[in-house]
Design a protein around this motif. Structure first.
Motif, PDB file in Angstrom:
ATOM      1  N   PRO A 144       0.825  -1.214   0.000  1.00 51.72           N
ATOM      2  CA  PRO A 144       0.000   0.000   0.000  1.00 51.72           C
ATOM      3  C   PRO A 144       0.855   1.258   0.000  1.00 51.72           C
ATOM      4  O   PRO A 144       1.998   1.236   0.462  1.00 51.72           O
ATOM      5  N   LEU A 145       0.316   2.331  -0.539  1.00 48.04           N
ATOM      6  CA  LEU A 145       1.017   3.613  -0.522  1.00 48.04           C
ATOM      7  C   LEU A 145       0.156   4.588   0.275  1.00 48.04           C
ATOM      8  O   LEU A 145      -0.870   5.057  -0.204  1.00 48.04           O
ATOM      9  N   SER A 146       0.579   4.857   1.513  1.00 48.82           N
ATOM     10  CA  SER A 146      -0.200   5.787   2.340  1.00 48.82           C
ATOM     11  C   SER A 146       0.189   7.208   1.987  1.00 48.82           C
ATOM     12  O   SER A 146       1.370   7.523   1.860  1.00 48.82           O
ATOM     13  N   VAL A 147      -0.793   8.068   1.857  1.00 53.35           N
ATOM     14  CA  VAL A 147      -0.485   9.471   1.546  1.00 53.35           C
ATOM     15  C   VAL A 147      -0.596  10.349   2.796  1.00 53.35           C
ATOM     16  O   VAL A 147      -0.523  11.569   2.701  1.00 53.35           O
ATOM     17  N   VAL A 148      -0.794   9.724   3.979  1.00 52.34           N
ATOM     18  CA  VAL A 148      -0.942  10.490   5.222  1.00 52.34           C
ATOM     19  C   VAL A 148       0.094  10.038   6.250  1.00 52.34           C
ATOM     20  O   VAL A 148       0.301   8.840   6.454  1.00 52.34           O
ATOM     21  N   ASP A 149       0.732  11.023   6.882  1.00 54.79           N
ATOM     22  CA  ASP A 149       1.584  10.745   8.037  1.00 54.79           C
ATOM     23  C   ASP A 149       0.648  10.756   9.247  1.00 54.79           C
ATOM     24  O   ASP A 149       0.245  11.823   9.715  1.00 54.79           O
ATOM     25  N   ILE A 150       0.274   9.570   9.699  1.00 54.28           N
ATOM     26  CA  ILE A 150      -0.783   9.451  10.713  1.00 54.28           C
ATOM     27  C   ILE A 150      -0.373  10.147  12.021  1.00 54.28           C
ATOM     28  O   ILE A 150      -1.162  10.901  12.593  1.00 54.28           O
ATOM     29  N   ASP A 151       0.842   9.899  12.490  1.00 54.67           N
ATOM     30  CA  ASP A 151       1.263  10.463  13.775  1.00 54.67           C
ATOM     31  C   ASP A 151       1.265  11.990  13.753  1.00 54.67           C
ATOM     32  O   ASP A 151       0.884  12.630  14.718  1.00 54.67           O
ATOM     33  N   ARG A 152       1.709  12.544  12.649  1.00 52.33           N
ATOM     34  CA  ARG A 152       1.757  14.027  12.556  1.00 52.33           C
ATOM     35  C   ARG A 152       0.456  14.624  12.050  1.00 52.33           C
ATOM     36  O   ARG A 152       0.327  15.837  11.977  1.00 52.33           O
TER      37      ARG A 152
END
Ligand SMILES: [Zn+2]
Length: 284
Positions: A144-152
């Protein structure tokens, strides 16, 4: 020879149970759609699908991920929707789209992953856009390619393309689409990127956790599906204001208490009668 410890025996037994699929739902044991006219039955998270169609594994402008899970069945409207979105994306964005889960051959509950996708009207489209087609091996075990930095809680800018904006807008502009779920950070990006006055499509794009490497498209109940349960329409407006801002995580000191209170409210779902009939007459 030393006797094996009872703990090891139990562990091996458990592994054996999992490997033969004892924990699969009954819907996952059904290999083919029912021979009936197409009907989406019940609600998106508690329903089933009669007379479903498979999404052809080979098609123009798209590829199907993890087809061995047989989650590529849908109401004919959903199949046509995917095919036409893929053709448009190929033509206008020069992209092959990757299709994740639709529904099982007769819909119903998955044993893993999301609780919706039960009526043949939910479709996951990955945000990993490719120009070249993936190999069979890559499709079976995709990255998968996530486009969101979840922690930030922010966008991964180097991965975000204008094609993502165009693809989501393209899908949301389809009359048959009821909602599209994306991570709140993606919704925020779409809200900021829409430069024109044409903002009605944004109303359908709903923020929801997860959905940072795929968008989840949900179609409206098809006209002939009389026992299909629609959701209420999304709130008026483009949803880019206070509601979206409320998703931004805030420190919650009393989280434990809130969780306990919510757990008590959970109700047991009763499966629609038509789905029980499908299960009773299934051919494995
Ligand atoms: Zn989904």
């Amino acid at each position: 020879m030393q006797r094996s410890h009872p703990v090891w025996f139990c562990l091996c037994f458990l592994v054996a149970l999992v490997s033969v699929g004892v924990y699969a739902t009954p819907w996952e044991q059904i290999q083919a759609p029912s021979n009936q006219s197409p009907q989406a039955i019940g609600s998106y998270a508690n329903g089933c699908l009669a007379g479903g169609n498979p999404l052809p594994l080979q098609g123009e402008g798209y590829q199907v991920l993890r087809s061995e899970r047989t989650r590529y069945y849908g109401h004919p409207n959903a199949i046509r929707f995917v095919q036409s979105l893929a053709q448009q994306a190929k033509r206008e964005l020069n992209s092959v789209i990757l299709i994740g889960d639709l529904s099982l051959p007769q819909g119903g509950r998955f044993s893993t992953g999301h609780s919706s996708h039960q009526t043949g009207l939910d479709i996951d489209v990955w945000l990993r856009l490719t120009e070249a087609r993936l190999s069979t091996q890559q499709l079976a075990n995709p990255t998968p390619l996530s486009v969101v930095d979840i922690d930030r809680y922010q966008l991964v800018k180097p991965r975000w393309e204008s094609r993502h904006f165009e693809l989501i807008k393209m899908a949301a502009s389809d009359e048959q689409v009821a909602r599209i779920f994306v991570h709140p950070v993606i919704k925020q990006t779409l809200c900021r990127s829409e430069q024109s006055n044409e903002r009605a499509w944004l109303r359908k794009v709903r923020p929801w956790w997860g959905h940072h490497y795929h968008m989840h498209v949900r179609l409206k109940c098809p006209p002939g599906s009389v026992v299909c349960q629609s959701q209420a329409e999304p709130p008026q407006g483009d949803g880019c204001g206070a509601e979206l801002a409320s998703w931004k995580p805030q420190p919650k000191p009393n989280l434990a208490k809130v969780t306990v209170a919510k757990a008590k409210k959970k109700r047991v779902k009763v499966m629609p009668e038509q789905c029980l009939t499908l299960l009773q007459t299934r051919h494995l």
